[in-house]
Design an enzyme around this catalytic site. Structure first.
Site, mmCIF file in Angstrom:
data_model
loop_
_atom_site.group_PDB
_atom_site.id
_atom_site.type_symbol
_atom_site.label_atom_id
_atom_site.label_comp_id
_atom_site.label_asym_id
_atom_site.label_seq_id
_atom_site.Cartn_x
_atom_site.Cartn_y
_atom_site.Cartn_z
ATOM 1 N N SER A 158 0.803 -1.226 0.000
ATOM 2 C CA SER A 158 0.000 0.000 0.000
ATOM 3 C C SER A 158 0.835 1.274 0.000
ATOM 4 O O SER A 158 0.337 2.340 -0.326
ATOM 5 C CB SER A 158 -0.948 0.014 1.207
ATOM 6 O OG SER A 158 -0.232 0.201 2.409
ATOM 7 N N LYS A 300 0.774 4.572 6.818
ATOM 8 C CA LYS A 300 0.317 5.379 5.678
ATOM 9 C C LYS A 300 0.951 6.763 5.791
ATOM 10 O O LYS A 300 1.589 7.098 6.779
ATOM 11 C CB LYS A 300 -1.219 5.536 5.683
ATOM 12 C CG LYS A 300 -2.026 4.255 5.799
ATOM 13 C CD LYS A 300 -2.004 3.410 4.560
ATOM 14 C CE LYS A 300 -2.796 2.114 4.774
ATOM 15 N NZ LYS A 300 -2.641 1.193 3.624
#
EC number: 3.4.21.89
Length: 529
Positions: A158, A300
């Protein structure tokens, strides 16, 4: 190391020596040392070194960042030995609970000062020596893990191509301030589940409220490790690989499709589908909950901070109406079209300088999709390379136009966004009051009810928070918006919403090791941006 990090290290060093000062003063009196010296950090350890006849050089080791903490703790343990306290529990209490233990023995009339000769004459068994060493190692590692840094491994793609699968990181706890564990009674070095037995590694007999020492806010564009916000509820069988709320949504969509021909009223149809979905999940799976600090760790980029307004237009992120920062290593999906007599191959792309993922648990970065067309996952620099390659006619960004019911806030009756067309949405900020309207209730209800621990009721078209009718709410915490750099391969805030400040673990700081069919030497000891 930033000035903020250095200040935290200094403050922790001072706290280690100030917190036990009251009890230490009582013990100083018994040892014939003026009690006021116990209240002066580092002067108190100097007196301990003198009275215990420890070599003077140990005093100076205390000033080494982080390592010095353990020297100070060791000196406190050595001091209680002068009072005949040789048991393992005494030493553990001196190391971990000195603020309670020192006053207890200091005011105990039975505890007498025996001096360094008593220590010299006391002999420990070999087993006890090993036990003491092991306990000290566990204490040291635990303090480092809570206050300084923690190791983390990248499990998915990701954050490609900023962070790669099997990058091994150090995550700084100092960047935003150390967070005190909600569940302090836990097996060291295990997150939430014990290996082999597959049982909980912690107990909630003691549950501490959210506390962060020397707090510093997350900055926009930091790469952050945090506890998965939607990981509060999950099933034992699927865990976070298939989150509970995703399972509910999937079951609800299936029930909606089945019942659509039977229930013509839309509102009633949605209500029945929702109830049936919940009953199905709870009947067929073991539903469990986890406290904040034991939820899965995600990593993230923080693209927006509290008070920002975000919007995604055709795949491009805007923050406060300005085009947002794009990391040079961030990737997005494109469709490349080539001339009829040309083929595009992985070898061509690699030779041109395009990095293609080869890890088994990542989606491919190169995939034929039709005659003369290919799907590519590229950074902006790689996009420029592909556009110049021989035979490439065009390269266009892949954009998801159709609204997706999986996208936050999952209120398809009022809002239906996609991963590439989203918002505008305001990020909650501590102390700011908002009006609650039918259009924004779904966006903020979970933050108000779950993250900030309020009761919420809808009665006769009115909202009751903690039993009081209201049309406004004032937030108690700051929130953040997290997105993966690999924008089309990331389950992030677009799917589950805001990340509260109490879920923040630390800042991704350094890649200390990387592996892909061998060591990736070019990534070793690389700082993360």
């Amino acid at each position: 190391m930033s000035l903020h990090d250095l200040l935290i290290i200094i403050l922790v060093s001072l706290l280690i020596l100030i917190l036990p000062a009251y009890g230490l003063a009582k013990l100083f009196e018994k040892a014939g040392i003026p009690s006021w010296k116990a209240w002066v950090p580092f002067y108190n350890t100097w007196e301990i070194i003198k009275v215990a006849k420890i070599k003077k050089h140990w005093y100076f080791w205390q000033f080494i960042p982080v390592a010095g903490w353990f020297i100070s703790i060791w000196l406190l343990v050595e001091f209680v030995k002068l009072f005949g306290r040789f048991k393992l529990l005494d030493h553990a209490a001196a190391a971990l609970l000195s603020v309670v233990y020192f006053p207890m023995i200091g005011m105990d009339k039975k505890v007498k000062y025996l001096g360094p000769e008593a220590v010299k004459n006391h002999k420990k068994t070999t087993v006890r020596e090993w036990i003491d060493a092991g306990v000290f190692a566990v204490v040291a590692a635990t303090l480092i893990r809570v206050f300084v840094f923690e190791a983390y491994t990248i499990p998915t793609g990701s954050m490609e191509k900023t962070l790669l699968v099997n990058d091994f990181l150090f995550v700084s706890k100092l960047s935003y301030g150390p967070r005190i564990p909600n569940t302090p009674l836990a097996i060291p070095f295990v997150h939430h589940t014990l290996p082999i037995t597959n049982s909980k590694s912690y107990t909630e007999v003691i549950h501490l409220p959210y506390t962060r020492w020397f707090a510093s806010p997350v900055k926009r564009n930091d790469v952050v490790v945090f506890n998965f916000p939607a990981g509060d509820t999950l099933t034992k069988e699927r865990d976070s690989q298939d989150p509970y709320y995703d399972m509910l949504l999937q079951a609800e969509m299936e029930q909606y499709s089945i019942l659509r021909s039977q229930i013509p009223n839309e509102a009633q149809l949605r209500a029945v589908a929702k109830e049936n979905a919940r009953e199905y999940v709870w009947s067929n799976f073991t539903v469990i909950t986890r406290p904040v600090d034991k939820r899965e760790n995600y990593i993230k980029r923080c693209v927006a901070i509290a008070g920002d307004t975000i919007q995604i237009i055709d795949g491009y992120l805007y923050v406060n109406s300005q085009k947002a920062y794009i990391s040079p290593t961030a990737a997005a999906e494109y469709v490349a079209t080539v001339a009829n007599n040309k083929l595009l191959t992985e070898e061509d792309l690699r030779e041109a300088g395009v990095r293609l993922t080869s890890e088994a648990n990542s989606a491919p970065d190169f995939e034929p999709t039709g005659v003369n067309t290919y799907k590519l996952n590229l950074t902006e620099n790689e996009l420029a390379i592909v556009k110049k390659m021989d035979g490439v006619v065009s390269v266009t960004r892949k954009v998801e136009e159709v609204g997706d019911p999986r996208i936050f806030p999952r209120d398809t009756a009022n809002i239906l966004w996609s991963v590439d067309n989203f918002g505008p949405l305001w990020i909650p900020k501590k102390g700011v009051t908002i009006q609650l309207t039918p259009k924004n209730i779904a966006c903020y209800k979970r933050a108000i009810r779950v993250y900030e621990n309020n009761t919420w009721e809808d009665r006769d078209g009115k909202i009751f928070i903690n039993g009081q009718e209201t049309t406004t709410y004032t937030f108690k915490m700051n929130y953040y918006w997290m997105m993966g750099d690999n924008r089309h391969r990331s389950q992030d805030s677009r799917f589950w919403g805001f990340v509260p400040e109490d879920h923040i673990v630390g800042e991704a700081w350094l890649i200390w090791m990387s592996w892909e069919n061998g060591v990736r030497w070019n990534r070793m000891f690389r700082t993360i941006h």
